[in-house]
Structure formats: C-alpha cells, structure tokens
Write a protein that holds these residues in place. Structure first.
Motif, short mmCIF file in Angstrom:
data_model
loop_
_atom_site.label_atom_id
_atom_site.label_comp_id
_atom_site.label_asym_id
_atom_site.label_seq_id
_atom_site.Cartn_x
_atom_site.Cartn_y
_atom_site.Cartn_z
N ARG A 67 0.83 -1.21 0.00
CA ARG A 67 0.00 0.00 0.00
C ARG A 67 0.87 1.26 0.00
O ARG A 67 0.57 2.24 -0.69
CB ARG A 67 -0.94 -0.01 1.20
CG ARG A 67 -2.00 -1.10 1.15
CD ARG A 67 -3.04 -0.92 2.24
NE ARG A 67 -3.98 -2.04 2.28
CZ ARG A 67 -3.88 -3.06 3.12
NH1 ARG A 67 -2.88 -3.11 3.99
NH2 ARG A 67 -4.77 -4.03 3.10
N ALA A 70 2.23 1.77 -3.41
CA ALA A 70 1.17 2.24 -4.32
C ALA A 70 0.89 3.71 -4.11
O ALA A 70 0.70 4.47 -5.08
CB ALA A 70 -0.09 1.42 -4.12
N GLN A 71 0.90 4.13 -2.84
CA GLN A 71 0.65 5.54 -2.54
C GLN A 71 1.77 6.43 -3.08
O GLN A 71 1.52 7.52 -3.62
CB GLN A 71 0.50 5.73 -1.02
CG GLN A 71 -0.79 5.15 -0.46
CD GLN A 71 -0.83 5.22 1.05
OE1 GLN A 71 0.14 5.60 1.71
NE2 GLN A 71 -1.97 4.81 1.64
N THR A 73 3.71 5.71 -5.61
CA THR A 73 3.60 5.71 -7.07
C THR A 73 2.52 6.66 -7.53
O THR A 73 2.70 7.43 -8.48
CB THR A 73 3.28 4.29 -7.57
OG1 THR A 73 4.31 3.39 -7.15
CG2 THR A 73 3.18 4.27 -9.10
N GLU A 74 1.37 6.64 -6.84
CA GLU A 74 0.27 7.54 -7.19
C GLU A 74 0.67 9.00 -7.00
O GLU A 74 0.33 9.86 -7.81
CB GLU A 74 -0.96 7.22 -6.34
CG GLU A 74 -2.20 8.02 -6.71
CD GLU A 74 -3.40 7.65 -5.89
OE1 GLU A 74 -4.45 8.32 -6.02
OE2 GLU A 74 -3.30 6.69 -5.09
N ASN A 76 3.71 10.20 -7.19
CA ASN A 76 4.64 10.54 -8.27
C ASN A 76 3.90 10.81 -9.57
O ASN A 76 4.26 11.72 -10.34
CB ASN A 76 5.66 9.41 -8.48
CG ASN A 76 6.64 9.30 -7.33
OD1 ASN A 76 6.91 10.30 -6.65
ND2 ASN A 76 7.18 8.11 -7.10
N VAL A 77 2.86 10.01 -9.83
CA VAL A 77 2.07 10.21 -11.05
C VAL A 77 1.38 11.56 -11.02
O VAL A 77 1.37 12.31 -12.00
CB VAL A 77 1.03 9.08 -11.21
CG1 VAL A 77 0.05 9.41 -12.33
CG2 VAL A 77 1.74 7.77 -11.52
N ARG A 78 0.79 11.90 -9.85
CA ARG A 78 0.12 13.19 -9.71
C ARG A 78 1.11 14.34 -9.89
O ARG A 78 0.81 15.35 -10.53
CB ARG A 78 -0.56 13.29 -8.34
CG ARG A 78 -1.85 12.50 -8.23
CD ARG A 78 -2.69 13.01 -7.07
NE ARG A 78 -1.96 12.91 -5.81
CZ ARG A 78 -2.03 11.87 -4.98
NH1 ARG A 78 -2.82 10.84 -5.27
NH2 ARG A 78 -1.34 11.86 -3.85
#
Length: 289
Positions: A67, A70-71, A73-74, A76-78
């Motif tokens: 988790r 994943a957070q 990664t999210e 970084n994407v944002r």
C-alpha cells in the motif's frame, strides 16, 4: 528439511493454482507486482478454505508495504501530471481556438474600423490633407495594414497556444502554406502538437467554416458576391458608413471655415501692426522736422 517445510503456501491467481512457496517468496512477488493483492488467494495446511490475500493476517506487513508503495507511485504520477500541466500552461499560452474563430469571422472588422477612424479624424482636424490620402491610397494602406498586423499577431499567439513555434503564425499570409496555419488556428485545440486530437468541437468549427465560405456563392446574401466581398470594397463600405454617421463633410467644412477665419484675422492683425508701424515712423519724422 526446514527449508522444505517453509514452503507451505499455495496461491491462486487468475485461475491458476501454484505452490508451494515460502511466505518470503510470495511477499517478494507481491512487492515486485508479479502478483496483485486483489486477484490473489492463498492457502496452507490448517486453513479451512482459500482466503483472499488482502484478508490474510500472515501477510499484513507485506500488504502495508504494498500500500505504501502504491501511494508513493500515485503521488509521483500526480506530481508528473501536475508538472506536465504546469509546463503546458507555460508553453501553450496564447489565443484560444474560440478567440481566433471570433476574430476570423467578425473581429477582423475592428482593426479596419480603427484605421478608418484614425485616418478620418486626422483629415477632419486638418492634420492630414484629403488629397494626400487619395493620392497615396492611404485610405487602404492604413486600415488594411493595421488588419494585417493584428492578424499576424493573433495567429502567432494561436500557434503558440496549439503547441507550435510562435513564428509559424507569421507565415499565415504565405500562399498554400497558410492552409496548414489556418487549419491549426481554426480547428486545433490547445497543445494539439502533442495530443494530436482535434476533439468534437472541431467538427462544429469546420461546419461553420464551410457555411461561411459557401454563403457568398449561395445567393442568400442579397447584393453580396465573391467579387464584391473583397477587402478594398469592404474597407470603402466601412469608411463611407463612418463618415456618414459622423457628418464627415460638415465637420471638415466647419473646421476649414474656422481655419480660414483664423487666417483672415491673423492677416488683418499683421496689416494693422504694419499700418501702426508706418504711422509711428511718419509721426517720428514729422516731429524731427
């Protein structure tokens, strides 16, 4: 023997059953995204039935790491998307597609009108001779020149908004090539060079373009033909309308009359001063005698 006993976990993913594997190996597969929590079930000796990996307490620490990863990664994407949006805001500033279409169909009249107003008022206030205007074709050069300047500027801004080099907008008056420039200016949305998508709105703009070009040939506009709808005739029409609405002839005659009266008074004063000078000189000679 102990190593063999540690391989106690079986897992089922995407309909395939595999194992046995150790808990460590299964955790590594989760962290490397070879397996996904939502689609994986696990079982080992002593469990009544297969259990979803997300609900299995034996892998709680691993699930926490998954988790957290994943957070991150999210996030970084944002951040990447935010940076791209910021870069787009900086590099794709300029006139929008809607603004260029508004100028293309209606707004072009404004630079011509401004040119006509400037030229007319200069003549009315006797800062420019009407004969000079006609002799040098200034009634066309100034309004149309202003129109070309504004058109070039807004095309430069529009190309930058679409993600292209701004200088391409300055080529809008080059025959044949300007078809590409007009296509981008009229139909392409923001940052089209990268996105390569016209969008649904482009269909509406294209229909509008076809309708506007077909109108002069359709006969629906009374008195308007492709031959009469040229820039010089339109400039003459705008100029005549402005002069009529502002009583150009009456104002210019009034100012000329005022100038003539002022000139007559100036000459009368000069003559009066000259007469006074002569009379003064005559009295001085008389007194000396």
């Amino acid at each position: 023997m102990a190593g063999t006993e540690d391989k106690e976990w079986f897992y089922m993913s995407l309909g395939h059953r595999r194992g046995p594997v150790t808990r460590e190996n299964l955790s590594k597969m989760l962290l490397s995204e070879e397996l996904f929590v939502e689609s994986t079930q696990v079982w080992r000796d002593g469990m009544k039935e297969w259990e979803g990996l997300a609900d299995c307490k034996a892998f709680a620490s691993t699930l926490k790491k998954v988790r957290e990863t994943a957070q991150k990664t999210e996030a970084n994407v944002r951040h990447t998307r935010s940076s791209e949006a910021g870069d787009e805001d900086l590099t794709c500033r300029g006139a929008s597609r809607a603004l260029f279409n508004l100028f293309f169909y209606i707004g072009w009249v404004i630079p011509i009108l401004i040119g006509v107003i400037i030229l007319t008022e200069l003549q009315v206030h006797q800062l420019l001779d009407p004969k000079t205007v006609i002799h040098n074709d200034l009634q066309y050069i100034i309004p149309i020149g202003l129109l070309l300047l504004v058109s070039c500027q807004i095309a430069v801004s529009r190309m930058r908004h679409a993600g292209y080099p701004a200088w391409l907008g300055a080529t809008i008056f080059i025959p044949v090539w300007n078809l590409f420039v007009l296509f981008i200016c009229l139909l392409a949305p923001r940052n089209f060079r990268i996105q390569k998508k016209l969008g649904k709105a482009a269909i509406g703009y294209l229909v509008l373009l076809l309708v506007m070009f077909a109108l002069p040939f359709s006969g629906l506009l009374t008195g308007v033909t492709p031959q009469s709808a040229n820039i010089f005739s339109l400039t003459d029409g705008i100029s005549d309308s402005y002069k009529y609405q502002t009583s150009y002839s009456a104002r210019i005659n009034k100012n000329q009359s005022k100038s003539a009266d002022a000139e007559a008074r100036r000459k009368a004063m000069e003559e009066s001063h000259e007469n006074e000078g002569r009379e003064g000189a005559l009295r001085k000679r008389t007194n000396q005698q």
